[in-house]
Design a protein around this motif. Structure first.
Motif, PDB file in Angstrom:
ATOM      1  N   ASP A  44       0.797  -1.219   0.000  1.00 57.69           N
ATOM      2  CA  ASP A  44       0.000   0.000   0.000  1.00 57.69           C
ATOM      3  C   ASP A  44       0.838   1.281   0.000  1.00 57.69           C
ATOM      4  O   ASP A  44       0.339   2.360   0.293  1.00 57.69           O
ATOM      5  CB  ASP A  44      -1.009   0.005   1.151  1.00 57.69           C
ATOM      6  CG  ASP A  44      -0.379  -0.272   2.499  1.00 57.69           C
ATOM      7  OD1 ASP A  44       0.843  -0.508   2.557  1.00 57.69           O
ATOM      8  OD2 ASP A  44      -1.102  -0.254   3.501  1.00 57.69           O
ATOM      9  N   SER A  45       2.112   1.155  -0.346  1.00 53.17           N
ATOM     10  CA  SER A  45       2.985   2.311  -0.523  1.00 53.17           C
ATOM     11  C   SER A  45       3.349   2.422  -1.995  1.00 53.17           C
ATOM     12  O   SER A  45       3.250   1.457  -2.745  1.00 53.17           O
ATOM     13  CB  SER A  45       4.253   2.170   0.320  1.00 53.17           C
ATOM     14  OG  SER A  45       3.923   2.131   1.690  1.00 53.17           O
ATOM     15  N   GLU A  46       3.773   3.611  -2.390  1.00 54.68           N
ATOM     16  CA  GLU A  46       4.090   3.882  -3.787  1.00 54.68           C
ATOM     17  C   GLU A  46       5.512   4.385  -3.900  1.00 54.68           C
ATOM     18  O   GLU A  46       6.120   4.777  -2.920  1.00 54.68           O
ATOM     19  CB  GLU A  46       3.170   4.996  -4.322  1.00 54.68           C
ATOM     20  CG  GLU A  46       1.702   4.787  -4.077  1.00 54.68           C
ATOM     21  CD  GLU A  46       0.915   6.081  -4.250  1.00 54.68           C
ATOM     22  OE1 GLU A  46       0.837   6.579  -5.395  1.00 54.68           O
ATOM     23  OE2 GLU A  46       0.393   6.586  -3.250  1.00 54.68           O
ATOM     24  N   GLY A  47       6.010   4.426  -5.130  1.00 54.38           N
ATOM     25  CA  GLY A  47       7.242   5.134  -5.373  1.00 54.38           C
ATOM     26  C   GLY A  47       8.419   4.272  -5.742  1.00 54.38           C
ATOM     27  O   GLY A  47       8.283   3.170  -6.272  1.00 54.38           O
ATOM     28  N   LEU A  48       9.606   4.799  -5.446  1.00 60.03           N
ATOM     29  CA  LEU A  48      10.854   4.253  -5.956  1.00 60.03           C
ATOM     30  C   LEU A  48      11.190   2.881  -5.379  1.00 60.03           C
ATOM     31  O   LEU A  48      11.269   2.701  -4.163  1.00 60.03           O
ATOM     32  CB  LEU A  48      11.999   5.222  -5.665  1.00 60.03           C
ATOM     33  CG  LEU A  48      13.359   4.837  -6.225  1.00 60.03           C
ATOM     34  CD1 LEU A  48      13.327   4.702  -7.747  1.00 60.03           C
ATOM     35  CD2 LEU A  48      14.414   5.865  -5.810  1.00 60.03           C
ATOM     36  N   LEU A  49      11.385   1.955  -6.295  1.00 56.98           N
ATOM     37  CA  LEU A  49      11.884   0.625  -5.973  1.00 56.98           C
ATOM     38  C   LEU A  49      13.040   0.378  -6.933  1.00 56.98           C
ATOM     39  O   LEU A  49      12.899   0.596  -8.144  1.00 56.98           O
ATOM     40  CB  LEU A  49      10.793  -0.423  -6.165  1.00 56.98           C
ATOM     41  CG  LEU A  49      11.135  -1.857  -5.757  1.00 56.98           C
ATOM     42  CD1 LEU A  49      11.373  -1.954  -4.249  1.00 56.98           C
ATOM     43  CD2 LEU A  49      10.013  -2.799  -6.157  1.00 56.98           C
ATOM     44  N   ILE A  50      14.178  -0.018  -6.408  1.00 59.69           N
ATOM     45  CA  ILE A  50      15.346  -0.285  -7.242  1.00 59.69           C
ATOM     46  C   ILE A  50      15.469  -1.786  -7.446  1.00 59.69           C
ATOM     47  O   ILE A  50      15.314  -2.563  -6.506  1.00 59.69           O
ATOM     48  CB  ILE A  50      16.630   0.282  -6.603  1.00 59.69           C
ATOM     49  CG1 ILE A  50      16.526   1.810  -6.505  1.00 59.69           C
ATOM     50  CG2 ILE A  50      17.865  -0.131  -7.396  1.00 59.69           C
ATOM     51  CD1 ILE A  50      17.711   2.476  -5.826  1.00 59.69           C
ATOM     52  N   LEU A  51      15.740  -2.179  -8.686  1.00 60.47           N
ATOM     53  CA  LEU A  51      15.985  -3.580  -9.011  1.00 60.47           C
ATOM     54  C   LEU A  51      17.346  -3.681  -9.666  1.00 60.47           C
ATOM     55  O   LEU A  51      17.766  -2.781 -10.398  1.00 60.47           O
ATOM     56  CB  LEU A  51      14.914  -4.117  -9.962  1.00 60.47           C
ATOM     57  CG  LEU A  51      13.501  -4.142  -9.383  1.00 60.47           C
ATOM     58  CD1 LEU A  51      12.756  -2.883  -9.745  1.00 60.47           C
ATOM     59  CD2 LEU A  51      12.753  -5.352  -9.861  1.00 60.47           C
ATOM     60  N   THR A  52      18.031  -4.787  -9.416  1.00 61.18           N
ATOM     61  CA  THR A  52      19.353  -4.984  -9.986  1.00 61.18           C
ATOM     62  C   THR A  52      19.610  -6.462 -10.208  1.00 61.18           C
ATOM     63  O   THR A  52      18.940  -7.314  -9.636  1.00 61.18           O
ATOM     64  CB  THR A  52      20.450  -4.366  -9.077  1.00 61.18           C
ATOM     65  OG1 THR A  52      21.729  -4.530  -9.689  1.00 61.18           O
ATOM     66  CG2 THR A  52      20.462  -5.007  -7.697  1.00 61.18           C
ATOM     67  N   ASN A  53      20.608  -6.749 -11.026  1.00 63.28           N
ATOM     68  CA  ASN A  53      21.050  -8.131 -11.231  1.00 63.28           C
ATOM     69  C   ASN A  53      22.357  -8.392 -10.484  1.00 63.28           C
ATOM     70  O   ASN A  53      22.944  -9.449 -10.625  1.00 63.28           O
ATOM     71  CB  ASN A  53      21.200  -8.442 -12.719  1.00 63.28           C
ATOM     72  CG  ASN A  53      22.262  -7.592 -13.392  1.00 63.28           C
ATOM     73  OD1 ASN A  53      22.808  -6.656 -12.800  1.00 63.28           O
ATOM     74  ND2 ASN A  53      22.545  -7.892 -14.643  1.00 63.28           N
TER      75      ASN A  53
END
Length: 178
Positions: A44-53
């Motif tokens: 229920d939160s929004e915004g920046l999520l970082i994904l990486t390999n």
């Protein structure tokens, strides 16, 4: 190394599988193999999520021992007093321990903010305020619990920055390479 900045919409799980819940997940938005979230952002939160390999990069972003600041805009119920803000700045006692001190300040309502679907509840008799909070740890639902502990429950929560990475120019449900 691949590093993805994703603007996670409200109501999306911060994982690629739904484990039978039927809820939207990252797989509905990101079609790159081998990338994984560096940390979490509540359903229920929004915004920046970082994904990486890169596993090492993932650990540096997600692990609280690295004290990477995470900055949020929280729309809270009521108008926080200076004492409430001071409490957030000093650290708040939660059931699982005291939080690290946070940077906390009242800010104007963000311009160009996308509408949330569904919208937050609106009550004529109860004002709301936007607070910018920066924390360097990541206890479960920490910002929500901190604002509630000082008497101002969070109505809407948007992560706008992690370290030097931010949401600028990324619409909800969209991503770009960093």
């Amino acid at each position: 190394m691949t590093l993805i900045l994703f603007n996670k919409p409200f109501g999306v799980l911060s994982q690629f599988t739904d484990e039978g819940s039927g809820k939207p997940t990252l797989k509905d938005y990101i079609h790159l193999p081998g990338v994984y979230p560096a940390g979490r952002l509540d359903f229920d939160s929004e915004g920046l999520l970082i994904l990486t390999n890169d596993g090492r990069q993932q650990a540096q972003i997600a692990n609280p021992k690295h004290k990477l600041p995470k900055t949020y805009l929280a729309q809270v119920e009521g108008i926080p007093s200076e004492d409430a803000l001071i409490s957030l700045r000093r650290g708040v006692d939660l059931k699982d321990g005291r939080t690290r001190p946070a940077l906390a300040r009242i800010v104007p309502e963000p311009k160009n903010l996308w509408p949330r679907d569904p919208p937050i509840r609106y009550r004529k008799s109860v004002p709301d305020t936007w607070v910018e909070l920066s924390i360097t740890e990541g206890k479960n639902r920490q910002v929500r619990r901190m604002t509630a502990a000082v008497g101002h429950p969070t109505l809407r929560l948007i992560r706008i920055r992690i370290g030097d990475w931010d949401l600028d120019g990324i619409e909800p449900g969209k991503w770009r390479k960093a």
